[in-house]
Design an enzyme around this catalytic site. Sequence first.
Site, PDB file in Angstrom:
ATOM      1  N   GLY A  45       0.778  -1.267   0.265  1.00 48.17           N
ATOM      2  CA  GLY A  45       0.098  -0.007   0.075  1.00 48.17           C
ATOM      3  C   GLY A  45       0.836   1.293  -0.101  1.00 48.17           C
ATOM      4  O   GLY A  45       1.927   1.163   0.482  1.00 48.17           O
ATOM      5  N   GLN A  50       3.557  10.032   0.601  1.00 49.72           N
ATOM      6  CA  GLN A  50       4.664   9.409   0.967  1.00 49.72           C
ATOM      7  C   GLN A  50       5.623   9.494  -0.186  1.00 49.72           C
ATOM      8  O   GLN A  50       6.781   9.240  -0.166  1.00 49.72           O
ATOM      9  CB  GLN A  50       4.301   7.715   0.885  1.00 49.72           C
ATOM     10  CG  GLN A  50       3.501   7.387   2.137  1.00 49.72           C
ATOM     11  CD  GLN A  50       3.173   5.850   2.460  1.00 49.72           C
ATOM     12  OE1 GLN A  50       2.470   5.336   1.792  1.00 49.72           O
ATOM     13  NE2 GLN A  50       4.304   5.101   2.962  1.00 49.72           N
ATOM     14  N   CYS A  95       4.928   0.089   7.564  1.00 51.17           N
ATOM     15  CA  CYS A  95       4.966   1.293   6.497  1.00 51.17           C
ATOM     16  C   CYS A  95       6.186   1.672   5.804  1.00 51.17           C
ATOM     17  O   CYS A  95       7.333   1.656   6.511  1.00 51.17           O
ATOM     18  CB  CYS A  95       4.314   2.373   7.348  1.00 51.17           C
ATOM     19  SG  CYS A  95       4.181   3.913   6.087  1.00 51.17           S
ATOM     20  N   LEU A  96       6.034   1.611   4.541  1.00 52.95           N
ATOM     21  CA  LEU A  96       7.529   2.223   3.764  1.00 52.95           C
ATOM     22  C   LEU A  96       8.131   3.362   4.396  1.00 52.95           C
ATOM     23  O   LEU A  96       9.093   3.633   4.111  1.00 52.95           O
ATOM     24  CB  LEU A  96       7.179   2.103   2.060  1.00 52.95           C
ATOM     25  CG  LEU A  96       6.882   0.845   1.642  1.00 52.95           C
ATOM     26  CD1 LEU A  96       6.162   1.218   0.117  1.00 52.95           C
ATOM     27  CD2 LEU A  96       8.128   0.089   1.561  1.00 52.95           C
ATOM     28  N   HIS A 137      -5.092   2.540   6.988  1.00 50.67           N
ATOM     29  CA  HIS A 137      -3.746   2.776   6.957  1.00 50.67           C
ATOM     30  C   HIS A 137      -3.575   3.972   6.282  1.00 50.67           C
ATOM     31  O   HIS A 137      -2.817   5.033   6.443  1.00 50.67           O
ATOM     32  CB  HIS A 137      -2.894   1.530   7.013  1.00 50.67           C
ATOM     33  CG  HIS A 137      -1.400   1.823   7.126  1.00 50.67           C
ATOM     34  ND1 HIS A 137      -0.625   1.477   7.890  1.00 50.67           N
ATOM     35  CD2 HIS A 137      -0.601   2.622   5.991  1.00 50.67           C
ATOM     36  CE1 HIS A 137       0.503   1.907   7.929  1.00 50.67           C
ATOM     37  NE2 HIS A 137       0.690   2.518   6.686  1.00 50.67           N
ATOM     38  N   GLU A 138      -3.820   3.509   4.880  1.00 46.48           N
ATOM     39  CA  GLU A 138      -3.564   4.501   3.984  1.00 46.48           C
ATOM     40  C   GLU A 138      -4.164   5.876   4.079  1.00 46.48           C
ATOM     41  O   GLU A 138      -3.577   6.891   3.674  1.00 46.48           O
ATOM     42  CB  GLU A 138      -3.554   3.861   2.362  1.00 46.48           C
ATOM     43  CG  GLU A 138      -2.743   2.648   2.218  1.00 46.48           C
ATOM     44  CD  GLU A 138      -1.288   2.898   2.291  1.00 46.48           C
ATOM     45  OE1 GLU A 138      -0.570   1.842   2.816  1.00 46.48           O
ATOM     46  OE2 GLU A 138      -0.900   4.138   2.311  1.00 46.48           O
ATOM     47  N   HIS A 141      -2.765   8.325   6.096  1.00 45.12           N
ATOM     48  CA  HIS A 141      -1.783   9.344   5.394  1.00 45.12           C
ATOM     49  C   HIS A 141      -2.255  10.384   5.054  1.00 45.12           C
ATOM     50  O   HIS A 141      -1.653  11.403   4.938  1.00 45.12           O
ATOM     51  CB  HIS A 141      -0.952   8.295   4.461  1.00 45.12           C
ATOM     52  CG  HIS A 141       0.019   7.177   4.859  1.00 45.12           C
ATOM     53  ND1 HIS A 141       1.321   7.634   5.480  1.00 45.12           N
ATOM     54  CD2 HIS A 141       0.073   5.927   4.772  1.00 45.12           C
ATOM     55  CE1 HIS A 141       2.180   6.637   5.833  1.00 45.12           C
ATOM     56  NE2 HIS A 141       1.442   5.449   5.291  1.00 45.12           N
TER      57      HIS A 141
HETATM   58  C1  LIG Z   1      13.201  -2.880   5.891  1.00 51.32           C
HETATM   59  C2  LIG Z   1      11.665  -2.380   5.419  1.00 51.32           C
HETATM   60  O1  LIG Z   1      11.364  -1.429   4.674  1.00 51.32           O
HETATM   61  O2  LIG Z   1      10.707  -3.420   5.439  1.00 51.32           O
HETATM   62  C3  LIG Z   1       9.394  -2.889   5.097  1.00 51.32           C
HETATM   63  C4  LIG Z   1       8.443  -2.340   5.916  1.00 51.32           C
HETATM   64  C5  LIG Z   1       7.121  -2.484   5.375  1.00 51.32           C
HETATM   65  C6  LIG Z   1       6.879  -2.528   4.138  1.00 51.32           C
HETATM   66  C7  LIG Z   1       5.789  -2.419   3.507  1.00 51.32           C
HETATM   67  C8  LIG Z   1       4.764  -1.985   3.995  1.00 51.32           C
HETATM   68  C9  LIG Z   1       3.410  -1.458   3.457  1.00 51.32           C
HETATM   69  O3  LIG Z   1       3.094  -2.013   2.259  1.00 51.32           O
HETATM   70  N1  LIG Z   1       2.271  -1.277   4.051  1.00 51.32           N
HETATM   71  C10 LIG Z   1       0.920  -0.837   3.752  1.00 51.32           C
HETATM   72  C11 LIG Z   1      -0.040  -0.493   4.661  1.00 51.32           C
HETATM   73  C12 LIG Z   1      -0.512  -1.700   5.245  1.00 51.32           C
HETATM   74  C13 LIG Z   1       0.019  -2.193   6.556  1.00 51.32           C
HETATM   75  C14 LIG Z   1      -0.385  -3.412   7.091  1.00 51.32           C
HETATM   76  C15 LIG Z   1      -1.292  -4.162   6.661  1.00 51.32           C
HETATM   77  C16 LIG Z   1      -1.874  -3.588   5.431  1.00 51.32           C
HETATM   78  C17 LIG Z   1      -1.649  -2.595   4.820  1.00 51.32           C
HETATM   79  C18 LIG Z   1       7.949  -3.038   3.165  1.00 51.32           C
HETATM   80  C19 LIG Z   1       9.182  -3.268   3.607  1.00 51.32           C
HETATM   81  O4  LIG Z   1      10.214  -3.684   2.881  1.00 51.32           O
HETATM   82  C20 LIG Z   1      10.346  -5.167   2.927  1.00 51.32           C
HETATM   83  C21 LIG Z   1      11.417  -5.291   1.929  1.00 51.32           C
HETATM   84  O5  LIG Z   1       9.675  -5.710   3.272  1.00 51.32           O
HETATM   85 CO   LIG Z   2       1.944   3.704   5.412  1.00 53.25          CO
END
Ligand SMILES: CC(=O)Oc1ccc(/C=C/C(=O)NCCc2ccccc2)cc1OC(C)=O
Ligand SMILES: [Co+2]
Length: 171
Positions: A45, A50, A95-96, A137-138, A141
């Site tokens: 997401g 962001q 969260c990214l 969540h989004e 933001h």
């Molecule tokens: C080190 C690092 O950046 O770890 C991360 C952390 C979060 C994310 C992505 C989070 C994400 O897309 N969140 C969207 C919102 C959401 C949160 C919980 C459930 C539904 C939607 C990716 C990461 O990178 C990797 C390689 O896994």
């Molecule tokens: Co986020």
Amino acid sequence: MIREILVYPNKILRETSRDVIHFDATLHELLDDMYETMITKEGIGLAAIQIGVAQNALIINLVDETGLQKKENLYEIINPVILEKDGSTVYQEGCLSVPGYYDEVTRAEHIKLRFYDRMGVMHEEEFRDLMAIAVQHEMDHLKGHLFIEKLSYLKRKKFEKEWKKKYKAGK
Ligand SMILES: CC(=O)Oc1ccc(/C=C/C(=O)NCCc2ccccc2)cc1OC(C)=O
Ligand SMILES: [Co+2]
């Protein structure tokens, strides 16, 4: 193109985004850049703020039951409004914009959402479980809020301590 993802504590992430007015090529380019950036960073997401664009646009592309993140499951959600919400569910969110930190957040388990797609067509859909969590969540933001603001006082202290250490160590 791939854009830079703003990271906590960048102040831009605290801005309130504004409704999209023109469903034009500029919007389409923004959505395409958001998608390319999100996929490259292995996210599910992303909200426009962001990548520094204070517009009410977000995308969600969950992984399906076979573990694949298919573009046919991509949701492009513009000017969203939650019409109804109920239930309660806890999920360990990430969260990214807060890379490497995850924590449990409580949100509504079911929502009814009104939103527009990239062509300006209005939709009303109900979401449950992970999709409902992701939308909430989004949408936070879009109001300038990060999931870490929902943590208990003690968890927030833990986060701040951890984050400072990482920042001092230059990540
Ligand atoms: C080190 C690092 O950046 O770890 C991360 C952390 C979060 C994310 C992505 C989070 C994400 O897309 N969140 C969207 C919102 C959401 C949160 C919980 C459930 C539904 C939607 C990716 C990461 O990178 C990797 C390689 O896994
Ligand atoms: Co986020």
